[in-house]
Design an enzyme around this catalytic site. Structure first.
Site, PDB file in Angstrom:
ATOM      1  N   LYS A  81       0.420  -0.720  -0.215  1.00  0.00           N
ATOM      2  CA  LYS A  81       0.175   0.018   0.439  1.00  0.00           C
ATOM      3  C   LYS A  81       0.760   1.619  -0.312  1.00  0.00           C
ATOM      4  CE  LYS A  81      -3.949   1.682   2.862  1.00  0.00           C
ATOM      5  NZ  LYS A  81      -4.870   1.607   4.210  1.00  0.00           N
ATOM      6  N   SER A 156      -9.238   1.436   2.973  1.00  0.00           N
ATOM      7  CA  SER A 156      -8.583   2.410   2.583  1.00  0.00           C
ATOM      8  C   SER A 156      -7.477   1.307   1.299  1.00  0.00           C
ATOM      9  CB  SER A 156      -7.931   3.184   3.192  1.00  0.00           C
ATOM     10  OG  SER A 156      -7.272   2.925   4.172  1.00  0.00           O
ATOM     11  N   SER A 180      -9.310  -1.135   6.744  1.00  0.00           N
ATOM     12  CA  SER A 180      -9.325  -0.463   5.765  1.00  0.00           C
ATOM     13  C   SER A 180      -8.554  -2.032   4.842  1.00  0.00           C
ATOM     14  CB  SER A 180      -8.111   0.208   5.964  1.00  0.00           C
ATOM     15  OG  SER A 180      -8.733   1.814   6.375  1.00  0.00           O
TER      16      SER A 180
END
Length: 443
Positions: A81, A156, A180
């Site tokens: 990420k 996310s 997330s």
């Protein structure tokens, strides 16, 4: 064989490298070629690191030939990420506010993973500054959802999930502050592990709310999650052999978690419970009224901390942000220090009540998300829809963050519908064993 590699679990790829049937360099080339060819790749990867990946794969191949592999995933390509610092490579956390931010060293968790032999493919797109469970990001890119091209993928860690679901990484590393890791895992039919706060280091990880932020993997299987956790912290993986649901006590949380669950997630959850029961688990329903009170504190605790961390950066150029995310950050501006401290004191007391209520159970079960992935275009044009869907998406997963345990999301028979199992703090090994048995029952 290369195409098959793209959809194999990370553990199987690792075993192939170990027995010589897979060449680590050929494996990374297969993934890099898939990224180059995939029409969705630009919406999934913010940037790739092909030179690093090839060098790491070559080193892994050499270790495999010499019988010196560093672990079961040595040579396996994974994505990160875009909030994990990577030396010499931009780390922008999905925000124009951080454009060009280039760290000089890797985050410690990435350093440990590299020492375990994981191969870094690149950085994946994400919700802006990680402050949304939807995965919608018009500032950089909104990754696709594996089951619905018109829907958002969940966030996310949106690109993290998409990288695995679309065969562009064998596993992914994301973060989870309010859901997330687990929401995008559920919406893309993956397994996602939320670790206990503090188990994995947050140094070199762009923060959202440091008292809630956690690091965790998104994978195809529970075994992959277990191996990834071991690699991320430099430990031996837990033993999952012989995992069974026989006699396991699983509590179904009725407080908040089952309110307004939509049809498909409800079907997936009910079917999953039935399968767990047939496999020998004892299913019991419980209410913990204090969970509702904890949920009422969430708005204060999350937004006040996020605003405190990001206020100065945001106010230098607020026009560069997606307005929905900007509004959410600014909602923390009115919090008083007294209310924030009192809120945390009350939450700590509620955590004690929760732990006492669930102490006799092996896990607490609830739907990962009460909704299916929402429509991407409507989220852009309907502000009320955006707010309501974002809050609903995060509602159940946030319980795990508020209660400060570990959590595992597993796919169910319904596409984009997950079963979440919550475990005690620092009980990831126990939860993964239970999850391995649950995974077999669900499949």
């Amino acid at each position: 064989m290369g195409k098959d590699w793209l959809v194999q679990p990370a553990a199987e790829l690792g075993r192939g490298i170990g027995d010589g049937s897979i060449h680590a360099v050929e494996l990374v080339e297969a993934f890099l070629d898939a990224i180059d060819r995939a029409p969705e790749a630009a919406r999934i990867y913010a940037r790739t690191t092909p030179s690093r990946a090839r060098a790491e794969a070559m080193a892994a191949h050499g270790r495999a030939r010499a019988g010196l592999r560093r672990g079961p995933l040595d040579g396996v390509p994974v994505s990160w990420k875009d909030l994990f610092d990577t030396a010499g490579v931009a780390t922008e956390a999905g925000s124009a506010l951080l454009r060009g931010r280039t760290p000089t060293r890797d985050a410690p968790v990435l350093e440990k993973a590299t020492r375990a032999g994981l191969v870094c493919l690149g950085k994946t797109h994400m919700s802006e500054l990680a402050f949304s469970g939807l995965g919608l990001n018009p500032v950089t890119a909104t990754p696709p959802c594996i089951n619905d091209p018109a829907a958002v993928p969940g966030g996310s860690s949106s690109g993290a999930a998409a990288s695995v679901a679309f065969g562009l990484a064998a596993a992914a590393v994301g973060s989870d502050t309010g859901g997330s890791v687990r929401i995008p895992s559920a919406w893309n039919d993956l397994v996602g592990l939320k670790t206990t706060h503090g188990r994995l280091p947050l140094a070199g990880v762009v923060p959202l709310c440091e008292r809630f932020d956690t690091v965790g993997p998104l994978c195809r299987t529970v075994e992959d999650c277990a191996l990834m956790l071991a690699a991320l912290e430099g430990r031996q993986p837990p033993d999952l052999a012989g995992a069974s649901l026989s006699g396991a006590r699983i509590a179904v949380l009725e407080t908040v978690a089952l309110d307004d669950v939509r049809a498909a997630p409800a079907r997936g959850f009910d079917d999953a419970l039935a399968r767990l029961g047939r496999a020998g688990a004892r299913i019991e329903r419980i209410a913990v009224p204090e969970v509702a009170e904890a949920m009422s504190l969430a708005g204060l605790l999350f937004t006040a901390e996020a605003w405190g961390i990001w206020r100065d950066t945001i106010e230098t150029a607020p026009e560069r942000m997606f307005p929905r995310i900007l509004e959410r950050f600014r909602s923390g501006a009115g919090a008083s220090a007294a209310d924030y401290v009192a809120g945390w004191r009350r939450l700590e007391a509620i955590r004690g009540i929760w732990r006492a209520a669930v102490a006799g159970f092996d896990a607490v079960a609830l739907p990962t998300s009460p909704i299916l992935p929402p429509d991407r275009e409507r989220l852009m044009t309907d502000s009320d829809y955006y707010v309501s869907e974002n809050l609903l998406a995060l509602r159940n997963t946030r319980i795990g963050n508020l209660m400060d345990g570990c959590g595992l999301s597993l796919p169910t028979a319904e596409p984009s519908c997950g079963l979440m199992l919550l475990g005690a703090p620092l009980a990831e090994e126990r939860l993964l064993r239970l999850g391995k048995a649950a995974e077999a029952a669900l499949r």
